[in-house]
Design a protein around this motif. Structure first.
Motif, short mmCIF file in Angstrom:
data_model
loop_
_atom_site.label_atom_id
_atom_site.label_comp_id
_atom_site.label_asym_id
_atom_site.label_seq_id
_atom_site.Cartn_x
_atom_site.Cartn_y
_atom_site.Cartn_z
N UNK A 171 0.86 -1.19 0.00
CA UNK A 171 0.00 0.00 0.00
C UNK A 171 0.89 1.24 0.00
N UNK A 172 0.39 2.32 -0.59
CA UNK A 172 1.07 3.59 -0.52
C UNK A 172 0.04 4.71 -0.55
N UNK A 173 0.42 5.86 -0.05
CA UNK A 173 -0.50 6.98 -0.02
C UNK A 173 0.12 8.15 0.70
N UNK A 174 -0.70 9.14 1.03
CA UNK A 174 -0.19 10.29 1.77
C UNK A 174 -1.29 10.91 2.63
N UNK A 175 -0.84 11.65 3.62
CA UNK A 175 -1.73 12.37 4.53
C UNK A 175 -1.25 13.82 4.63
N UNK A 176 -2.20 14.71 4.81
CA UNK A 176 -1.86 16.11 5.07
C UNK A 176 -1.92 16.37 6.56
N UNK A 177 -0.84 16.92 7.11
CA UNK A 177 -0.77 17.26 8.53
C UNK A 177 -0.66 18.78 8.67
N UNK A 178 -1.41 19.33 9.61
CA UNK A 178 -1.30 20.75 9.93
C UNK A 178 -0.20 20.95 10.98
N UNK A 179 1.02 20.56 10.59
CA UNK A 179 2.17 20.70 11.49
C UNK A 179 3.40 21.03 10.67
N UNK A 180 4.36 21.65 11.34
CA UNK A 180 5.68 21.82 10.77
C UNK A 180 6.30 20.44 10.53
N UNK A 181 7.12 20.31 9.48
CA UNK A 181 7.68 19.01 9.12
C UNK A 181 8.53 18.42 10.24
N UNK A 182 9.23 19.25 11.02
CA UNK A 182 10.08 18.74 12.10
C UNK A 182 9.25 18.12 13.19
N UNK A 183 8.15 18.78 13.52
CA UNK A 183 7.26 18.24 14.55
C UNK A 183 6.68 16.90 14.11
N UNK A 282 2.52 23.29 7.69
CA UNK A 282 1.85 22.21 6.98
C UNK A 282 2.90 21.24 6.45
N UNK A 283 2.57 19.97 6.46
CA UNK A 283 3.48 18.97 5.91
C UNK A 283 2.66 17.85 5.27
N UNK A 284 3.33 17.13 4.39
CA UNK A 284 2.70 15.95 3.77
C UNK A 284 3.48 14.72 4.17
N UNK A 285 2.77 13.75 4.75
CA UNK A 285 3.36 12.47 5.09
C UNK A 285 3.09 11.50 3.95
N UNK A 286 4.15 11.04 3.30
CA UNK A 286 4.04 10.04 2.24
C UNK A 286 4.42 8.69 2.83
N UNK A 287 3.60 7.67 2.63
CA UNK A 287 3.90 6.37 3.24
C UNK A 287 3.86 5.25 2.21
N UNK A 288 4.63 4.22 2.50
CA UNK A 288 4.61 2.98 1.72
C UNK A 288 4.70 1.82 2.69
N UNK A 289 3.97 0.75 2.39
CA UNK A 289 4.09 -0.51 3.12
C UNK A 289 4.60 -1.58 2.16
#
Length: 369
Positions: A171-183, A282-289
């Motif tokens: 699986x792969x996809x992404x999420x939008x987070x309302x956070x700084x990328x470091x956090x 804002x940051x985008x989390x990209x994930x892969x399994x």
């Protein structure tokens, strides 16, 4: 006092901080692109933003090249999807490019542009450093810098091994987070928060202890698994005919500075995330399994995968959502506070992350205490 000071809250929302990070952290580091098997066919491509630079990594008849993803004509994006398969051809006016970035085709050149070879050469796309570690691809936008093996140090051999072992995409996809990328990165760099943030999920999955190793900003956190997930994965491996990693059989987590996190579960499943800045807060989390390779070297059918993958894909989603909520809560308070937090010994991986970050930005940015 054992505890040490964290970064000042200002650096989690300040525009000047992000401006410096884009050039001094991201463009000077080797940044994860994807896996070689994801662009194994002619015209396959992956796009990503590295600092201020749009990059496309494209397959040209077996040759991989990292180029500026902006047409020299009117500055349109050449490849607009995150991944895909099409020639490196501008969708606006159909200008086309070769693997070295050279301009290869200009419609109506003879009648409307009159570009000779020298003029075409000046319109070539900028080419960037591209290197591989096992099945993983990394790009560096800055012209000068360490080789990938120098940048990764002892983590080169680790990534080489696991990238060649975990070869079955799930699986792969992404999420939008309302956070700084470091956090966002910091949510995966300690297990101290597990009891509070993940009481019904990760707390029942792994034990509340961790063994840490580090090299520059890269870190390892090895956490023993509880018995239940070990038993579950033993059954899953039997059902799916998977091998088990001989090197990593607990919950083994690696962070590759600046923004790549990889978690291995019982030598069977890889969960990979990158944290991409999309603004100051804002940051985008990209994930892969990815699963471990099969014992027989074959491919697992989607039908067989479906019978078992819903369990761990939902678990991955739940963990990420729990982390997102608490990270966004912290981000919402940053502009209200004018003093830095503190980090305990149990959060030492965050300290190593901060040390690498300070090393990169300090010559170019006044740091608040």
């Amino acid at each position: 006092m054992i505890a040490k000071q964290s970064l000042h809250p200002e650096h989690y929302y300040d525009a000047k901080t992000l401006e410096v990070e884009q050039t001094q952290v991201f463009e000077k580091s080797w940044v994860f692109v994807g896996f070689k098997d994801q662009i194994s066919q002619n015209h396959d491509f992956i796009t990503l933003q590295v600092g201020n630079t749009p990059v496309v990594v494209q397959n040209f008849n077996g040759e991989l090249s990292a180029l500026l993803n902006v047409c020299s004509h009117r500055k349109a994006k050449l490849q607009t999807a995150q991944r895909g398969n099409r020639p490196l051809l501008c969708p606006y006016h159909c200008w086309s490019y070769k693997s070295d970035g050279a301009l290869s085709g200009v419609p109506q050149n003879r009648t409307d542009f009159g570009l000779d070879d020298l003029a075409k050469k000046k319109l070539a796309l900028k080419q960037f450093n591209l290197a591989s570690c096992g099945n993983m691809l990394f790009v560096r936008v800055a012209k000068e810098g360490p080789r990938l093996d120098e940048f990764l140090g002892p983590y080169f051999n680790i990534l080489e091994e696991i990238s060649n072992d975990f070869v079955d995409p799930v699986q792969q996809g992404n999420y939008h987070w309302e956070t700084n990328w470091k956090l966002a990165c910091e949510t995966v760099l300690e297990v101290y928060h597990v009891a509070g943030t993940h009481p019904e999920t990760f707390a029942k999955f792994a034990k509340p202890e961790v063994e840490v190793a580090h090299f520059n900003g890269h870190t390892t956190g090895n956490t023993p698994l509880q018995d239940a997930p070990k038993k579950w994965w033993a059954g899953a491996r039997k059902h799916l005919k998977l091998e088990q990693s001989t090197s990593y059989s607990e919950y083994n987590h690696f962070f590759i500075y600046p923004n790549l996190a990889i978690g291995l579960t019982n030598g069977s499943l890889m969960s990979l995330q990158t944290y991409e800045p999309k603004g100051t807060t804002q940051s985008q989390l990209n994930f892969q399994l990815r699963m471990m390779r099969r014992v027989d070297g074959g491919a697992t059918s989607d039908a067989v995968k479906a019978a078992i993958k819903a369990n761990f894909t939902e678990f991955n989603h739940t963990i990420l959502e729990e982390d997102r909520l608490v990270a966004e809560s912290c981000q919402a308070n940053m502009q209200s506070i004018d003093s830095a937090g503190i980090l305990g010994k149990c959060e030492e991986r965050i300290l190593h992350f901060h040390d690498a970050w300070r090393h990169d930005v300090q010559p170019h940015l006044p740091l608040r205490d």
